[in-house]
Design an enzyme around this catalytic site. Structure first.
Site, mmCIF file in Angstrom:
data_model
loop_
_atom_site.group_PDB
_atom_site.id
_atom_site.type_symbol
_atom_site.label_atom_id
_atom_site.label_comp_id
_atom_site.label_asym_id
_atom_site.label_seq_id
_atom_site.Cartn_x
_atom_site.Cartn_y
_atom_site.Cartn_z
ATOM 1 N N LYS A 269 0.852 -1.193 0.000
ATOM 2 C CA LYS A 269 0.000 0.000 0.000
ATOM 3 C C LYS A 269 0.887 1.242 0.000
ATOM 4 C CE LYS A 269 -3.708 -2.034 2.827
ATOM 5 N NZ LYS A 269 -4.873 -1.890 1.933
ATOM 6 N N ARG B 186 -9.874 -11.741 1.683
ATOM 7 C CA ARG B 186 -10.712 -12.775 1.074
ATOM 8 C C ARG B 186 -10.001 -14.120 1.041
ATOM 9 N NH1 ARG B 186 -11.201 -9.227 -4.246
ATOM 10 N NH2 ARG B 186 -11.128 -7.678 -2.577
HETATM 11 ZN ZN LIG Z 1 -5.270 -5.804 2.054
#
Ligand SMILES: [Zn+2]
Length: 495
Positions: A277, A351
């Site tokens: 990120k 997920r």
């Molecule tokens: Zn993530």
């Protein structure tokens, strides 16, 4: 804050203030008239001036100059009666509790009119407690503008009879229990990643289970290897911290109960992994375990309230770190249930761990599975910080969740999980890929999870927008909200 119920007359209350609720369209209810008589007409005279109109989230302080025992009467605006509902009551209660605290009051008394609805009373109790929430565990010094003594310590609810007292005491007990569960979820979510590792989260779960007598099983890394939790282990392999898989079970007495499973994403810190990120705002990724926090908070409440349904809480927890051992884009891993997954973006890791958790959950043969996950930034684009994105495979379960959301004002909005979205997560080299084609990111997350939520009715709640960052509420801070605890408790209680 301590909340007690007493039989008595507000004129003899020895607290710092008596709160008198005022409807915008009724200045003449019994309580106002009684207070007005005690103050020799000063309240009606004040109301007639029009300075205070009874609008929601407004208050006015009158000094009693010895006319009653308490030194202050605080008029609390409720708005128009026809528009009053549980959420309005929460907002008013939150506003008023914060204001009493900020005034430096230690104790308040609230006379409860006999016609007060149970759900409004519970709403007021919950919101009063939740509005006073602060996370100051890591502060060793007071802020400059902080007054040491500003703690609202007690609230006394006054009723007229023994019957009302015991009924209200039950409601207060419920409200306190639910608020405590929500505060537990907030505390966990606000905890920095170095103070809440997967191991520490599992220890906390064991502590909660012990307190409220739930069954608790924790799988450590060797057990996860042995049992084949390959995607959870894959996400964890870049971190020095070991993953954990936590199972909490509440079983009511008797036979033949339905089973509901609550599944939480517990990424205690998400760097994105090799698909790193950007730096700005990355610290907020300490909240990436808010789904797990909601499940643990709800299980604590469920252990106390003992609903008539079996509830299994399932939490998959790990860090997501980059490093020489971390998973790489293009890697293929095999889920607990045996499906292969091509990892195209290591930041879509929630997920992956949920794939194992949802696969594991099938063995409980549940009548409903709800997973909560801070899954996609896209859900914030879609719904802001107001509602969770809800998608699933079962209309009846979805309806139940919508009803619970309506009652608790933990809002959900259904998004379509049509088969058309399956195309986006088709992989060229494995059974499924972990991201879509760049459109409808929230639904790509849902379409991916659907492959693993097989054999039971299932709803996925994407709480990336509601877990923190909510604005404009008097009882929910902008940091961790504890979203999901009240919703899940309501759902299983109404099951
Ligand atoms: Zn993530």
């Amino acid at each position: 804050m301590n909340i007690t119920v007493e039989i008595g007359d507000f004129r003899q209350s020895e607290t710092d203030a008596v709160l008198i609720p005022v409807l915008e369209d009724d200045f003449h209810n019994e309580l106002i008239l009684a207070a007005d008589a005690a103050l020799e007409g000063r309240i009606q005279a004040f109301l007639n001036l029009g300075d205070f109109k009874g609008k929601p989230k407004t208050t006015s302080v009158l000094y009693t100059n010895g006319a009653i025992t308490a030194p202050r009467i605080i008029l609390v605006g409720l708005g128009v009666y026809a528009e009053l509902n549980a959420e309005k009551v929460r907002q008013v209660a939150g506003h008023t509790a914060r204001q009493a605290r900020d005034m430096g009051l230690k104790s308040i008394t609230v006379p409860i009119p006999p016609e007060t609805q149970d759900d409004w009373a519970q709403a007021a109790v919950e919101a009063s407690l939740l509005s006073l929430y602060e996370f100051k565990q890591h502060k060793t010094q007071k802020d400059d503008n902080e007054d040491e003594d500003k703690t609202l310590e007690s609230m006394t609810l006054l009723v007229g009879s023994e019957v009302e007292k015991s009924s209200l005491e039950r409601i207060v007990e419920r409200g306190q229990t639910i608020a405590k569960g929500t505060i537990l979820a907030r505390d966990l979510s606000n905890q920095p990643g170095n103070h809440l590792t997967p191991t520490q989260l599992a220890e906390k779960a064991e502590e909660v289970a012990e307190t409220v007598r739930l069954n608790c099983t924790v799988f450590d890394k060797p057990t996860l290897e042995e049992k084949g939790f390959r995607t959870l282990l894959a996400v964890a392999q870049g971190s020095a911290e070991d993953p954990r898989f936590i199972i909490l079970e509440y079983t009511p007495e008797g036979e033949g109960h339905d089973t509901v499973a609550l599944v939480g994403k517990g990424i205690t810190f998400d760097t994105g992994g090799i698909s790193l990120k950007s730096g700005g705002g990355m610290h907020e990724m300490k909240h990436d375990m808010s789904g797990a926090a909601a499940v643990l908070g709800a299980m604590q409440v469920i252990g106390h309230l003992k609903p008539n349904v079996r509830v299994v809480g399932v939490i998959a927890t790990t860090e997501n770190m980059p490093g020489s051992t971390a998973i790489k884009p293009g890697d293929v891993v095999t889920s607990y249930g045996g499906k292969t997954i091509e990892i195209l973006n290591t930041d879509a890791e929630g997920r992956l761990i949920l794939a194992d958790a949802l696969g594991w959950t099938a063995q409980y043969e549940p009548q409903g599975v709800i997973d909560l996950a801070t899954l996609t930034g896209a859900v914030i684009t879609c719904l802001g910080h107001v509602a969770a994105g809800a998608m699933g495979t079962d209309d009846a379960l979805m309806e139940k969740i919508k009803k619970a959301a309506e009652k608790t004002h933990e809002r959900v909005w259904e998004l379509p999980l049509w088969d058309d979205y399956d195309e986006g997560v088709k992989s060229k080299v494995a059974d499924v890929q972990n991201i879509g084609d760049g459109t409808a990111g929230t639904l790509a997350g849902g379409a991916f999870l659907k492959k693993f939520a097989e054999g039971y009715p299932w709803v996925h709640l994407d709480i990336a927008g509601t877990a923190w960052g909510m604005k404009g509420s008097t009882y929910i801070p902008e940091t961790a909200s504890g979203y999901g605890v009240r919703l899940l408790v309501q759902l299983v209680e109404d099951w």
